[in-house]
Scaffold this motif. Structure first.
Motif, PDB file in Angstrom:
ATOM      1  N   LYS A 614      52.684  46.361  23.373  1.00 50.06           N
ATOM      2  CA  LYS A 614      53.885  45.686  23.282  1.00 50.06           C
ATOM      3  C   LYS A 614      53.805  44.318  23.201  1.00 50.06           C
ATOM      4  O   LYS A 614      54.558  43.778  22.270  1.00 50.06           O
ATOM      5  N   GLU A 615      53.068  43.628  24.127  1.00 52.70           N
ATOM      6  CA  GLU A 615      53.097  42.074  23.941  1.00 52.70           C
ATOM      7  C   GLU A 615      52.056  41.608  24.888  1.00 52.70           C
ATOM      8  O   GLU A 615      51.164  42.317  25.532  1.00 52.70           O
ATOM      9  N   ILE A 616      51.568  40.307  24.361  1.00 47.66           N
ATOM     10  CA  ILE A 616      50.773  39.641  25.279  1.00 47.66           C
ATOM     11  C   ILE A 616      51.190  38.147  25.265  1.00 47.66           C
ATOM     12  O   ILE A 616      51.672  37.614  24.586  1.00 47.66           O
ATOM     13  N   LYS A 617      51.342  37.636  26.648  1.00 49.08           N
ATOM     14  CA  LYS A 617      51.730  36.418  26.762  1.00 49.08           C
ATOM     15  C   LYS A 617      50.808  35.761  28.085  1.00 49.08           C
ATOM     16  O   LYS A 617      50.222  36.281  28.982  1.00 49.08           O
ATOM     17  N   ASP A 618      50.880  34.332  27.962  1.00 45.56           N
ATOM     18  CA  ASP A 618      50.173  33.540  28.789  1.00 45.56           C
ATOM     19  C   ASP A 618      51.012  33.955  30.356  1.00 45.56           C
ATOM     20  O   ASP A 618      52.088  34.060  30.629  1.00 45.56           O
ATOM     21  N   ASN A 619      49.961  33.973  31.419  1.00 43.39           N
ATOM     22  CA  ASN A 619      50.178  34.242  32.567  1.00 43.39           C
ATOM     23  C   ASN A 619      49.433  33.527  33.790  1.00 43.39           C
ATOM     24  O   ASN A 619      48.245  33.645  33.730  1.00 43.39           O
ATOM     25  N   PRO A 620      50.136  32.644  34.479  1.00 47.16           N
ATOM     26  CA  PRO A 620      49.209  31.980  35.526  1.00 47.16           C
ATOM     27  C   PRO A 620      48.637  32.948  36.474  1.00 47.16           C
ATOM     28  O   PRO A 620      49.320  33.939  36.963  1.00 47.16           O
ATOM     29  N   MET A 621      47.452  32.666  36.695  1.00 50.81           N
ATOM     30  CA  MET A 621      46.689  33.605  37.605  1.00 50.81           C
ATOM     31  C   MET A 621      45.438  33.201  38.115  1.00 50.81           C
ATOM     32  O   MET A 621      45.128  32.051  38.005  1.00 50.81           O
ATOM     33  N   VAL A 622      44.833  33.584  39.098  1.00 52.60           N
ATOM     34  CA  VAL A 622      43.811  33.095  39.948  1.00 52.60           C
ATOM     35  C   VAL A 622      42.566  34.192  39.516  1.00 52.60           C
ATOM     36  O   VAL A 622      42.615  35.507  39.939  1.00 52.60           O
ATOM     37  N   VAL A 623      41.462  33.583  39.124  1.00 58.46           N
ATOM     38  CA  VAL A 623      40.372  34.469  38.541  1.00 58.46           C
ATOM     39  C   VAL A 623      39.315  34.335  39.911  1.00 58.46           C
ATOM     40  O   VAL A 623      38.796  33.154  40.207  1.00 58.46           O
ATOM     41  N   PRO A 624      38.798  35.462  40.454  1.00 58.45           N
ATOM     42  CA  PRO A 624      37.723  35.345  41.498  1.00 58.45           C
ATOM     43  C   PRO A 624      36.131  35.160  40.806  1.00 58.45           C
ATOM     44  O   PRO A 624      35.858  35.949  39.932  1.00 58.45           O
ATOM     45  N   VAL A 625      35.618  33.949  41.131  1.00 57.93           N
ATOM     46  CA  VAL A 625      34.302  33.771  40.418  1.00 57.93           C
ATOM     47  C   VAL A 625      33.181  33.341  41.395  1.00 57.93           C
ATOM     48  O   VAL A 625      33.499  33.002  42.833  1.00 57.93           O
ATOM     49  N   CYS A 626      32.087  34.244  41.404  1.00 55.31           N
ATOM     50  CA  CYS A 626      30.984  34.218  42.283  1.00 55.31           C
ATOM     51  C   CYS A 626      30.492  32.809  42.354  1.00 55.31           C
ATOM     52  O   CYS A 626      29.912  32.262  41.333  1.00 55.31           O
ATOM     53  N   SER A 627      30.314  32.151  43.742  1.00 57.52           N
ATOM     54  CA  SER A 627      29.869  30.855  43.727  1.00 57.52           C
ATOM     55  C   SER A 627      28.536  30.588  43.414  1.00 57.52           C
ATOM     56  O   SER A 627      27.926  29.722  43.060  1.00 57.52           O
ATOM     57  N   ARG A 628      27.714  31.947  43.584  1.00 54.49           N
ATOM     58  CA  ARG A 628      26.396  31.976  43.512  1.00 54.49           C
ATOM     59  C   ARG A 628      25.921  32.076  41.927  1.00 54.49           C
ATOM     60  O   ARG A 628      25.061  31.366  41.579  1.00 54.49           O
ATOM     61  N   SER A 629      26.562  32.996  41.174  1.00 50.13           N
ATOM     62  CA  SER A 629      26.145  33.266  40.076  1.00 50.13           C
ATOM     63  C   SER A 629      27.016  32.828  38.747  1.00 50.13           C
ATOM     64  O   SER A 629      26.754  32.947  37.641  1.00 50.13           O
ATOM     65  N   LYS A 630      28.364  32.532  39.151  1.00 51.60           N
ATOM     66  CA  LYS A 630      29.218  32.207  38.201  1.00 51.60           C
ATOM     67  C   LYS A 630      29.801  33.285  37.613  1.00 51.60           C
ATOM     68  O   LYS A 630      30.477  33.113  36.559  1.00 51.60           O
ATOM     69  N   ASP A 631      29.670  34.370  37.933  1.00 50.75           N
ATOM     70  CA  ASP A 631      30.115  35.850  37.310  1.00 50.75           C
ATOM     71  C   ASP A 631      31.539  35.954  37.865  1.00 50.75           C
ATOM     72  O   ASP A 631      31.984  35.341  38.840  1.00 50.75           O
ATOM     73  N   ILE A 632      32.296  36.567  36.885  1.00 52.51           N
ATOM     74  CA  ILE A 632      33.583  37.151  37.328  1.00 52.51           C
ATOM     75  C   ILE A 632      33.210  38.213  38.453  1.00 52.51           C
ATOM     76  O   ILE A 632      32.826  39.130  38.308  1.00 52.51           O
ATOM     77  N   VAL A 633      34.152  38.230  39.677  1.00 50.60           N
ATOM     78  CA  VAL A 633      33.912  39.250  40.830  1.00 50.60           C
ATOM     79  C   VAL A 633      34.654  40.267  40.400  1.00 50.60           C
ATOM     80  O   VAL A 633      35.868  40.136  39.943  1.00 50.60           O
ATOM     81  N   GLU A 634      34.187  41.518  40.368  1.00 47.69           N
ATOM     82  CA  GLU A 634      34.924  42.814  40.472  1.00 47.69           C
ATOM     83  C   GLU A 634      35.103  43.671  41.535  1.00 47.69           C
ATOM     84  O   GLU A 634      34.305  43.745  42.534  1.00 47.69           O
ATOM     85  N   PRO A 635      36.236  44.101  41.738  1.00 50.88           N
ATOM     86  CA  PRO A 635      36.214  44.879  42.995  1.00 50.88           C
ATOM     87  C   PRO A 635      35.961  46.314  42.559  1.00 50.88           C
ATOM     88  O   PRO A 635      36.246  46.975  41.932  1.00 50.88           O
ATOM     89  N   LEU A 636      34.949  46.747  43.486  1.00 50.28           N
ATOM     90  CA  LEU A 636      34.278  48.121  42.991  1.00 50.28           C
ATOM     91  C   LEU A 636      34.425  48.833  44.441  1.00 50.28           C
ATOM     92  O   LEU A 636      34.045  48.392  45.587  1.00 50.28           O
ATOM     93  N   LEU A 637      34.335  50.236  44.233  1.00 47.84           N
ATOM     94  CA  LEU A 637      34.064  51.138  45.400  1.00 47.84           C
ATOM     95  C   LEU A 637      32.729  51.188  45.566  1.00 47.84           C
ATOM     96  O   LEU A 637      32.210  51.753  44.791  1.00 47.84           O
ATOM     97  N   LYS A 638      31.965  51.042  46.850  1.00 42.19           N
ATOM     98  CA  LYS A 638      30.881  51.123  47.170  1.00 42.19           C
ATOM     99  C   LYS A 638      30.850  51.713  48.794  1.00 42.19           C
ATOM    100  O   LYS A 638      31.494  51.318  49.503  1.00 42.19           O
ATOM    101  N   PRO A 639      29.896  52.509  48.996  1.00 41.09           N
ATOM    102  CA  PRO A 639      29.539  52.897  50.458  1.00 41.09           C
ATOM    103  C   PRO A 639      29.000  51.744  51.077  1.00 41.09           C
ATOM    104  O   PRO A 639      27.727  51.456  50.785  1.00 41.09           O
TER     105      PRO A 639
END
Length: 1207
Positions: A614-639
């Motif tokens: 339908k559409e794409i538009k700018d959106n203010p947001m907060v991106v979680p970044v790993c302070s150690r690896s600078k990778d983008i943090v993902e919420p994952l299901l883990k035991p």
């Protein structure tokens, strides 16, 4: 509502700019702004009309009314007066010079005047962050607004480098959010010397818009003429000074300085004890003089443990602040005679250490940890730790930290590892630790869950491309993608939006609000997933915001925390679409195996192909970044393993509420209760190899009667101190023979915060009972930064109460966070991270740049960091020394907020150290080489008035911190001991040079007793009052001498005393006043006596007025001219203030505090005006007398200058 009237084109008027900026700081509703050609009711512009305060006009008055009290001195009269003086300076001096450069007739003079102003400001700001006090004020706003034009159009980069202090201050001011809202971002002038008006008067101007503005009025032209005349006079004065400076003066031979020799410790060292030397950076003799801890100390016990720094870490200013405070406290308690322990330690820093060693392995051998295997890799980590891991200890020693180094511990050593294992097992057996499958912060680069403190929140204002490890090109974030799901059977569309479009592959529902009328007809319906060929139920949940977008929300329970909770409430499927490396799994074949952000593009294109985009538009947001690896943090299901925190959190909140645990400053208790009352369970699993391996085993029973277990079934997990113990426990639980039990230990390790949470008692060998644990646990105090109040402090309290049934400490003191001089967080990418050792020893700008090259910054970040260093430290960082740094950091903590650290302030404390050194050298000369102090510091009864005064002041100093030769020694000895906890190096060095009383043969100041009020009880307030008056008179005389440049000439002085008591004090202290003020004589006047002819006047107090005889010492005509100008200015200010207070609504609408300030100001102006009138009268009388003398027949005026003969 208030209305602010400004002149047309006010944006180019600095005075209007600072008024606007002040309005941005206002705590009240901001006034309506109108630009007009003339003010209402004929009032001058700018002016402010307000229902509450009436009408005020003029830049100063309006900005004063708009701004909060904090910008005008917070009620402090002295600060208010200084701020007003700076604002006047901005209007009368800075503004004409700053804008005179663009007018050809005044350009040359303005150039010289601006250069002089920059010199004045740069010198003033050398040891200050702001013009007045420790925070931004109206003074800073006014002066910086006047300098915006020169900095953006005139002042070249080389000039800014020469005036580094004012440049740093200017950038601090204009980068405040309130400034930016009015003036935007100030672009500094980047032209060369030839294009800079400040250096080349004949250079063409680039500001035609300013020069060719509206035609000047007659009043403006008259004002400019006066400015030009003033600049011309100034230039003549400068030329005269230059001529004087070029005249050669005979060089005075400097006397050879006699330096004090190096002090060495010649104290005999008994066998088995350490040698006390300054060379070991004072690893504190106190530690070598321990008493038995089994014997109770009548003065008490003080125990504090260090917040264990990471073994990978190097010293930063946060460590420096922590250790400056803690070491000062430790030294103070030790000097008071208490049994004192400050226990050092170091954290194994699981993720950080593993990353460092893995990088080293790859760099040196081209191997990964998997190539080596777990045991071999852990051996490599221990090898690295033994080689490099004690670096931070060496740095702490340089800071003078008097830790008990023999007790240094490491969280992975056997004693502490045993405590970690025992804590886990006890909590697991009690059901506090349990196994569960939940969402965690996952780093695909590290292949591990990470804690919240290791996640940086990167705020984006819109579409932004960020670098991500493992991707050649940047990845787009900050956009909201809308697409449609088709409703089953009807073909109707439900539009949803997401910032992570790839996660739609794991969607299992669409949610709408139960009261949203747009979707009521869809109850019980489902939508069709376009790629996965499954139905997604439409669920109704109150968490949905009906006003956002279409009011419909996609639900991905396995990849979003909010969706996870929705999934639990509605029993949705949890489909995990990513593996540990961020590759897609459990998705349609066309996306299978894709990297997550490659899949983002693929899903986007696939939606387009199906006509669902339908559409794409700018959106203010907060991106979680790993302070150690600078990778983008993902919420994952883990035991994972979790700690149940509800009961522990309640106990931790209750001990603060009932006063058993004190948190200071107290405003942090609000944060404490917020966290403890809403605490969530704590994930303690980390998928690493370096750390405390979890002592839990998954059980498999080789018996068909026992079904196989699931990973998340806690029944099949057994904890044990060894595999054999776990086997026996499992056999008992499942009622089988031990031979049928197969165990597999969990490969994960525990969160480092878990072992750190045990630190206060694990360092003493818990759970084993021993003397150390009984004596030093619980501790006395915990001191740390407020940023780890939850991550460390709360967990120590919870674990301490649960495992030992005791609080680990009785009090928590939280210090502020260190930021740079501009208030920014310390960051390598900004180039504002300061190594304390660089402040202690000094470093060049090139040295700072070289340190950046050793970091992991990319090319763009590296250049930005270099520019930041050039701006803040154009000449590098000067050598300040350890004690100056410690003193500055401790002084900053008194402000009770985050510390905007300015290196120039530390340099100011280095100057204080120099003064202390020189004062002690001077005192040593007074003591003599062979002096032996009396056994007691008690007064002998032979003390003079000055002796009694200084002993009284010393007693006050001791209280606040908690014959003449004897007095001098007593003050010097006690003063050094008072200062020692904060400045251990300098005070130790000076203390070693002092002679000792026969009863006080202490080998080091660190074990000398701290001064107590029971010993120093000579406080005599009446003596202090009298000496204070004498010193005020001295100060007043010296101020007059400075005003008239009487640096070497002694003058006669008179003091008019208003009452008999004042006359008695002045008579008693005449000899001190005469010597300290460098006066030739001092005479006392009665209240009715006339002012001496030819004198300058100054007020020492309401009871004493000082007159300095200037006849024959100064140019009288010049002083008369100066006084007439001052009288005119005072009359103008008085008239303006009287007009303000006589307003009809003044008494009713102006706040009482402001009315009092106005009354005090009027009284002050009237007093100053009266002094000026008296001085003018005196000087005019002197001029008349001098003229009459010159006209007498026998006057030397009638001598021929060449023949020396009367005519």
């Amino acid at each position: 509502m208030s209305t602010l009237y400004l002149p047309l084109s006010s944006t180019s008027d600095p005075k209007c700019t600072w008024v606007r900026v002040c309005g941005q700081f206002s705590p009240h509703p901001r006034p309506e702004v109108k630009e007009v050609s003339s003010g209402p009711r004929g009032l001058p512009l700018p002016c402010l009309l307000s229902p509450s305060t009436g009408s005020v006009w003029g830049a100063w008055a309006v900005s004063y009314m708009l701004a909060p009290e904090s910008l005008s001195g917070d009620g402090d009269q002295r600060s208010f007066s200084l701020i007003k003086q700076w604002v006047n300076y901005a209007e009368t001096d800075v503004l004409p010079a700053a804008y005179g450069i663009d007018h050809k007739p005044t350009r040359d003079r303005a150039r010289v005047e601006l250069h002089r102003i920059l010199e004045v400001l740069d010198s003033h700001l050398k040891v200050r962050t702001y013009l007045v006090g420790e925070r931004l004020s109206l003074a800073d706003i006014a002066v910086s607004c006047c300098l915006i034009y020169p900095f953006s159009k005139v002042i070249s980069p080389s000039t800014r480098q020469n005036f580094a202090n004012i440049t740093r201050w200017f950038l601090t001011c204009v980068n405040q959010p309130q400034f930016k809202e009015i003036i935007g971002v100030v672009a500094l002038f980047n032209g060369d010397l030839k294009s800079s008006n400040l250096h080349t008067p004949s250079a063409p101007t680039s500001t035609a818009a300013v020069v060719n503005g509206p035609p000047k009025t007659a009043a403006q032209l008259k004002k400019e003429s006066k400015k030009k005349e003033k600049l011309e006079k100034f230039q003549q004065k400068q030329d005269k000074i230059k001529v004087q400076q070029t005249e050669k003066k005979p060089k005075v031979e400097k006397k050879e300085k006699k330096e004090l020799g190096v002090i060495t410790y010649d104290i005999p060292t008994p066998a088995g004890q350490k040698k006390e030397t300054l060379e070991n950076k004072m690893a504190i003799v106190a530690i070598c003089y321990r008493t038995s801890i089994s014997e109770p100390n009548p003065k008490g016990t003080f125990m504090m443990c260090i917040p264990p720094p990471n073994v990978t870490g190097s010293l930063h200013l946060g460590h420096a602040l922590t250790n400056a405070i803690q070491d000062s406290l430790t030294r103070w308690h030790r000097m008071r005679g208490e049994l004192t322990l400050w226990n050092p330690g170091c954290d194994h820093a699981g993720i950080a250490t593993q990353v460092v060693v893995e990088k080293k392995l790859w760099r040196e051998r081209g191997k990964t940890r998997h190539d080596l295997g777990r045991e071999a890799f852990i051996d490599e980590v221990w090898k690295w730790k033994n080689e490099k891991g004690d670096r931070i200890y060496h740095q702490l020693r340089i800071l003078g930290s008097s830790l008990d180094w023999d007790r240094a511990c490491f969280t992975m050593e056997p004693k502490l590892s045993n405590a970690v294992q025992e804590a886990f097992i006890r909590l697991h057996e009690a059901g506090v630790i349990y196994r569960s499958k939940r969402l965690v912060n996952w780093s695909c680069t590290l292949n591990s869950a990470i804690s919240d403190i290791e996640v940086d929140k990167k705020e984006l204002t819109g579409r932004t491309v960020l670098p991500v490890p493992g991707y050649k090109e940047g990845v787009e974030f900050g956009v909201l993608v809308s697409f449609a799901y088709k409703v089953q059977d009807t073909g109707e569309e439900v539009v949803v939006a997401t910032t992570r479009v790839e996660t739609m592959l794991g969607d299992t529902a669409v949610a709408v609000h139960p009261q949203d009328q747009r979707y009521q007809h869809l109850k019980g319906k489902s939508v069709i997933h376009p790629f996965a060929n499954r139905l997604l139920p439409i669920v109704f949940d109150e968490f949905v915001d009906m006003s956002f977008g279409t009011g419909a929300v996609k639900i991905t329970p396995a990849h979003d925390q909010t969706d996870y909770e929705v999934g639990l409430r509605h029993s949705l499927d949890f489909i995990n679409i990513m593996d540990d490396n961020g590759l897609l799994v459990n998705v349609p074949k066309q996306f299978l195996g894709m990297k997550r952000f490659d899949a983002r593009r693929a899903v986007f294109e696939a939606l387009k192909e199906k006509g669902l985009f339908k559409e794409i538009k700018d959106n203010p947001m907060v991106v979680p970044v790993c302070s150690r690896s600078k990778d983008i943090v993902e919420p994952l299901l883990k035991p994972q393993w979790y700690v149940r925190c509800d009961e522990m959190g309640k106990k931790a909140a209750d001990v603060v509420r009932n006063g058993h645990l004190s948190i200071k400053p107290e405003f942090h208790t609000k944060t404490w209760f917020s966290w403890m009352d809403n605490i969530r369970d704590w994930c303690i699993s980390r998928q690493l190899w370096w750390g405390h391996r979890i002592p839990a085993y998954f059980v498999t029973i080789n018996d068909p009667s026992v079904p196989p277990g699931e990973d998340t079934d806690g029944k099949y997990w057994i904890s044990g101190r060894s595999e054999e113990e776990a086997r026996q426990k499992a056999a008992k639980q499942f009622n089988v023979a031990p031979a049928k039990v197969t165990l597999k230990q969990d490969g994960d390790v525990l969160d480092t915060w878990f072992s750190s949470g045990l630190f206060p008692f694990s360092i003493f060998g818990w759970p084993n009972e021993n003397e150390d644990l009984n004596v030093f646990y619980p501790g006395t105090l915990l001191e740390t930064g407020h940023d780890i109040l939850f991550f460390w402090v709360a967990r120590m309290v919870m674990l301490g109460l649960t495992l030992t049934e005791k609080l680990p400490f009785k009090e928590v003191y939280l210090h502020a966070i260190v930021r740079d001089a501009h208030g920014r967080k310390m960051s390598k990418s900004l180039g504002n991270v300061i190594d304390p050792l660089d402040v202690i020893k000094g470093i060049t700008l090139e040295g700072l740049h070289a340190q950046l090259l050793e970091s992991n910054l990319d090319a763009a970040e590296l250049e930005r960091a270099k520019e930041g260093q050039k701006s803040d430290y154009p000449s590098g960082i000067p050598e300040c020394g350890t004690d100056a740094l410690r003193f500055a950091l401790c002084a900053y903590t008194s402000q009770g907020r985050d510390i905007n650290l300015d290196v120039n302030r530390i340099l100011g404390y280095r100057h204080f150290c120099n003064k202390l050194w020189n004062a002690t050298k001077f005192a040593m000369r007074g003591l003599g080489d062979k002096v032996t102090p009396p056994d007691s510091s008690l007064p002998t009864g032979q003390e003079s008035l000055a002796d009694l005064w200084i002993l009284s002041r010393l007693s006050l100093a001791v209280d606040l911190c908690s014959t003449a030769q004897n007095t001098l020694y007593t003050c010097l000895d006690a003063g050094l001991r008072l200062l020692s906890p904060i400045m251990p190096f300098l005070t130790e060095e000076l203390y070693q040079r002092l002679p000792r009383r026969s009863s006080e043969q202490f080998p080091s100041i660190s074990v000398a007793p701290y001064p107590e009020t029971t010993e120093f009880r000579w406080r005599h307030e009446e003596t202090e009052r009298k000496m204070d008056l004498a010193l005020l008179i001295v100060k007043s005389i010296r101020s007059l001498r400075a005003d008239y440049n009487l640096t070497k000439t002694k003058a006669d002085c008179y003091v008019r005393c208003e009452d008999a008591d004042t006359r008695a004090v002045v008579a008693a202290y005449t000899s001190y006043i005469t010597v300290l003020s460098s006066s030739r004589s001092l005479m006392i006047l009665q209240p009715a006596d006339p002012a001496p002819v030819g004198s300058a006047v100054n007020t020492a107090s309401d009871k004493a007025t000082v007159y300095l005889i200037l006849k024959g010492l100064i140019d009288v005509e010049k002083e008369v001219a100066k006084l007439q100008v001052k009288k005119t200015e005072l009359s103008r200010q008085l008239e303006k203030l009287q007009e303000r207070v006589s307003g009809a609504d003044y008494r009713n609408k102006v706040p009482t505090a402001v009315q009092q300030q106005d009354a005090d100001k009027m009284k002050q102006l009237e007093t100053e005006n009266q002094k000026v009138v008296e001085a003018l009268s005196s000087f005019q009388t002197m001029m008349i007398a001098t003229t009459a003398h010159m006209l007498l027949p026998n006057s030397s005026f009638f001598f021929n200058k060449n023949k020396k003969k009367k005519v």
